[in-house]
Design a protein around this motif. Structure first.
Motif, mmCIF file in Angstrom:
data_model
loop_
_atom_site.group_PDB
_atom_site.id
_atom_site.type_symbol
_atom_site.label_atom_id
_atom_site.label_comp_id
_atom_site.label_asym_id
_atom_site.label_seq_id
_atom_site.Cartn_x
_atom_site.Cartn_y
_atom_site.Cartn_z
ATOM 1 N N VAL A 171 -8.203 10.163 -2.422
ATOM 2 C CA VAL A 171 -9.098 9.357 -3.242
ATOM 3 C C VAL A 171 -10.258 10.235 -3.705
ATOM 4 C CG1 VAL A 171 -10.464 8.508 -1.263
ATOM 5 C CG2 VAL A 171 -10.395 7.184 -3.396
ATOM 6 N N HIS A 172 -10.603 10.112 -4.994
ATOM 7 C CA HIS A 172 -11.784 10.819 -5.485
ATOM 8 C C HIS A 172 -13.015 10.203 -4.838
ATOM 9 C CE1 HIS A 172 -14.915 12.286 -8.180
ATOM 10 N NE2 HIS A 172 -14.054 13.192 -8.612
ATOM 11 N N VAL A 173 -13.971 11.038 -4.455
ATOM 12 C CA VAL A 173 -15.137 10.563 -3.719
ATOM 13 C C VAL A 173 -15.923 9.507 -4.497
ATOM 14 C CG1 VAL A 173 -16.649 12.442 -4.513
ATOM 15 C CG2 VAL A 173 -17.086 11.335 -2.285
ATOM 16 N N ASP A 174 -15.930 9.585 -5.820
ATOM 17 C CA ASP A 174 -16.640 8.583 -6.611
ATOM 18 C C ASP A 174 -15.868 7.268 -6.698
ATOM 19 O OD1 ASP A 174 -18.829 10.186 -7.022
ATOM 20 O OD2 ASP A 174 -18.108 10.976 -8.938
ATOM 21 N N ASP A 175 -14.550 7.345 -6.674
ATOM 22 C CA ASP A 175 -13.763 6.113 -6.588
ATOM 23 C C ASP A 175 -14.015 5.430 -5.241
ATOM 24 O OD1 ASP A 175 -12.586 6.167 -9.103
ATOM 25 O OD2 ASP A 175 -10.894 7.391 -8.436
ATOM 26 N N LEU A 176 -14.106 6.230 -4.199
ATOM 27 C CA LEU A 176 -14.422 5.672 -2.883
ATOM 28 C C LEU A 176 -15.790 4.996 -2.911
ATOM 29 C CD1 LEU A 176 -13.874 5.340 0.162
ATOM 30 C CD2 LEU A 176 -14.919 7.599 0.487
ATOM 31 N N ALA A 177 -16.763 5.647 -3.523
ATOM 32 C CA ALA A 177 -18.116 5.078 -3.592
ATOM 33 C C ALA A 177 -18.110 3.728 -4.289
ATOM 34 C CB ALA A 177 -19.053 6.056 -4.314
ATOM 35 N N ARG A 178 -17.275 3.584 -5.320
ATOM 36 C CA ARG A 178 -17.214 2.305 -6.015
ATOM 37 C C ARG A 178 -16.679 1.192 -5.121
ATOM 38 N NH1 ARG A 178 -14.049 1.392 -9.602
ATOM 39 N NH2 ARG A 178 -12.627 3.153 -9.443
ATOM 40 N N ALA A 179 -15.850 1.541 -4.155
ATOM 41 C CA ALA A 179 -15.340 0.529 -3.228
ATOM 42 C C ALA A 179 -16.475 -0.027 -2.367
ATOM 43 C CB ALA A 179 -14.248 1.125 -2.350
ATOM 44 N N TYR A 180 -17.392 0.834 -1.944
ATOM 45 C CA TYR A 180 -18.537 0.362 -1.151
ATOM 46 C C TYR A 180 -19.427 -0.550 -1.997
ATOM 47 C CZ TYR A 180 -17.352 3.665 2.552
ATOM 48 O OH TYR A 180 -16.702 4.323 3.561
ATOM 49 N N ALA A 221 -3.233 -1.985 -1.990
ATOM 50 C CA ALA A 221 -2.993 -3.246 -2.702
ATOM 51 C C ALA A 221 -4.024 -4.307 -2.335
ATOM 52 C CB ALA A 221 -1.585 -3.755 -2.404
ATOM 53 N N LYS A 222 -4.445 -4.326 -1.080
ATOM 54 C CA LYS A 222 -5.417 -5.335 -0.659
ATOM 55 C C LYS A 222 -6.761 -5.127 -1.348
ATOM 56 C CE LYS A 222 -7.686 -7.222 3.466
ATOM 57 N NZ LYS A 222 -7.791 -7.143 4.944
ATOM 58 N N ALA A 223 -7.209 -3.872 -1.451
ATOM 59 C CA ALA A 223 -8.477 -3.582 -2.127
ATOM 60 C C ALA A 223 -8.406 -3.948 -3.602
ATOM 61 C CB ALA A 223 -8.833 -2.104 -1.968
ATOM 62 N N ARG A 224 -7.266 -3.731 -4.210
ATOM 63 C CA ARG A 224 -7.094 -4.107 -5.614
ATOM 64 C C ARG A 224 -7.180 -5.627 -5.764
ATOM 65 N NH1 ARG A 224 -4.451 -0.019 -8.820
ATOM 66 N NH2 ARG A 224 -3.991 1.846 -7.613
ATOM 67 N N ARG A 225 -6.577 -6.327 -4.814
ATOM 68 C CA ARG A 225 -6.503 -7.785 -4.907
ATOM 69 C C ARG A 225 -7.832 -8.461 -4.597
ATOM 70 N NH1 ARG A 225 -3.184 -8.273 -1.237
ATOM 71 N NH2 ARG A 225 -4.344 -9.327 0.420
ATOM 72 N N LEU A 226 -8.462 -8.062 -3.486
ATOM 73 C CA LEU A 226 -9.670 -8.757 -3.036
ATOM 74 C C LEU A 226 -10.960 -8.177 -3.606
ATOM 75 C CD1 LEU A 226 -8.944 -9.564 0.738
ATOM 76 C CD2 LEU A 226 -8.480 -10.934 -1.313
ATOM 77 N N LEU A 227 -10.964 -6.873 -3.872
ATOM 78 C CA LEU A 227 -12.183 -6.235 -4.373
ATOM 79 C C LEU A 227 -12.141 -5.999 -5.881
ATOM 80 C CD1 LEU A 227 -12.792 -3.480 -1.645
ATOM 81 C CD2 LEU A 227 -13.894 -5.722 -1.808
ATOM 82 N N GLY A 228 -10.967 -6.091 -6.469
ATOM 83 C CA GLY A 228 -10.849 -5.720 -7.879
ATOM 84 C C GLY A 228 -11.026 -4.231 -8.074
ATOM 85 N N TRP A 229 -10.733 -3.449 -7.015
ATOM 86 C CA TRP A 229 -10.930 -1.997 -7.053
ATOM 87 C C TRP A 229 -9.674 -1.312 -7.584
ATOM 88 C CZ3 TRP A 229 -8.223 1.989 -4.728
ATOM 89 C CH2 TRP A 229 -8.830 3.256 -4.779
ATOM 90 N N THR A 230 -9.874 -0.354 -8.468
ATOM 91 C CA THR A 230 -8.798 0.533 -8.903
ATOM 92 C C THR A 230 -9.370 1.934 -9.050
ATOM 93 O OG1 THR A 230 -9.238 0.035 -11.230
ATOM 94 C CG2 THR A 230 -7.480 -1.232 -10.153
ATOM 95 N N PRO A 231 -8.586 2.967 -8.731
ATOM 96 C CA PRO A 231 -9.097 4.336 -8.892
ATOM 97 C C PRO A 231 -9.198 4.721 -10.358
ATOM 98 C CG PRO A 231 -6.799 4.376 -8.206
ATOM 99 C CD PRO A 231 -7.226 2.940 -8.164
ATOM 100 N N HIS A 232 -10.290 5.362 -10.725
ATOM 101 C CA HIS A 232 -10.454 5.864 -12.084
ATOM 102 C C HIS A 232 -9.859 7.266 -12.235
ATOM 103 C CE1 HIS A 232 -14.089 3.033 -13.076
ATOM 104 N NE2 HIS A 232 -12.962 2.393 -12.877
ATOM 105 N N HIS A 233 -9.706 7.966 -11.108
ATOM 106 C CA HIS A 233 -9.144 9.318 -11.113
ATOM 107 C C HIS A 233 -7.708 9.228 -10.589
ATOM 108 C CE1 HIS A 233 -13.509 9.866 -10.932
ATOM 109 N NE2 HIS A 233 -13.309 11.037 -11.503
ATOM 110 N N ALA A 234 -6.760 9.674 -11.396
ATOM 111 C CA ALA A 234 -5.354 9.494 -11.037
ATOM 112 C C ALA A 234 -4.908 10.418 -9.914
ATOM 113 C CB ALA A 234 -4.475 9.707 -12.264
#
Length: 304
Positions: free
Chosen positions: A193-202, A268-281
């Protein structure tokens, strides 16, 4: 929201702290030396550095007053079990003092699973109790038993930015020295995971912490590349043409041993409950960019 971040001057901590500040929160970042360059960088991100030693709770206990959430992004290698247990105790004591429920976002990682033999793991995978980092799952259970408001985050292998404690940073450094080494099973694959994508999860979690109280989230992208292939792209991005030598995981130390297996996870759970998706492929989409970012973060040697 007022948020206290441990490990704020670290690799992930600095990016998470800055992202929380950009999201409009008032962020206090724990720093061993509040006058250091890393602490000053927090100030430039509109994060307030506060001095304290995580291994000595009396140095930071007072900073819990008035905060709404605590983000824990630090692994105390000197006492990884006891230090986190003391954090739980401090938060419990603070709540008993003032009746304020502080939401703890507690960070472990996917290497805590150990060797499971499963092709894909998620939040419900129990992990191997004999793994080198199994104590982190034990800490997750202890946290749940405290009754503290909390959310657990298990990041994949991080990359991007300064890559201070990222495996990619180690690969870049070894490449520049002309001695790239790969440790362990050459076919193993890890989730990243890109560190900035991780930050967006928090940021997503703390948008509405009550909605994810007691939840655990795995945070990683969808790539399934071999670790050796990622290292090869890192080494070549650094301009090194030398052959990558192979050594045992044991030769690389505890962290290499802890990760010497497939560690592929689903978010999948983070995508479903948080609406999180990685911006960096994928790291391999921009290995040269990640190398330059790492290089720019290296200390500059100045003539005496």
């Amino acid at each position: 929201m007022k948020i206290f971040v441990t490990g704020a001057t670290g690799y992930a901590g600095s990016r998470v702290s800055a992202a929380l500040s950009r999201a409009g929160h008032r962020v206090l970042g724990l720093a061993l030396d509040a006058s250091s360059e890393a602490a000053q960088a927090l100030s430039r991100s509109e994060v307030t550095p506060v001095q304290g030693d995580f291994s000595r709770p009396e140095t930071w206990r007072g900073h819990l007053d008035g905060v709404d959430a605590v983000v824990h992004l630090l692994l105390d290698m000197g006492d990884p079990l006891g230090s986190d247990q003391r954090l739980f105790a401090e938060l419990t004591a603070a709540q008993e003092r003032d009746g304020r429920r502080r939401h703890l976002v507690y960070t472990t990682g996917i290497s805590s699973y150990g060797r499971t033999g499963l092709p894909l793991m998620d939040e419900n995978t129990p992990g191997n109790p004999d793994g080198p980092l199994a104590f982190r799952f034990q800490l997750e259970k202890e946290l749940a038993a405290t009754g503290l408001s909390h959310t657990i985050v298990r990041p994949g292998f991080m990359y991007g930015g300064a890559a201070t404690t990222s495996m990619t940073g180690q690969w870049f450094a070894a490449a520049e020295a002309g001695k790239p080494v790969f440790h362990g099973d050459t076919d193993k694959r890890w989730s990243w995971v890109h560190v900035d994508d991780l930050a967006r999860a928090y940021v997503r979690i703390l948008d509405n912490p009550a909605a994810v109280d007691g939840e655990t989230f795995v945070i990683a992208d969808d790539q399934r590349l071999r670790a050796l292939d990622l290292q090869t792209s890192a080494v070549r991005a650094a301009g090194c043409t030398a052959e990558i030598s192979l050594e045992t995981a044991e030769a690389g130390g505890m962290m290499q041993m802890a990760a010497d297996q497939d560690e592929l996870v689903s978010s999948a759970k983070a995508r479903r409950l948080l609406g999180w998706t990685p911006h960096h492929a994928s790291f391999t989409d921009g290995a040269d960019i990640h190398y330059r970012a790492w290089k720019a973060a290296q200390p500059v040697e100045r003539p005496v």
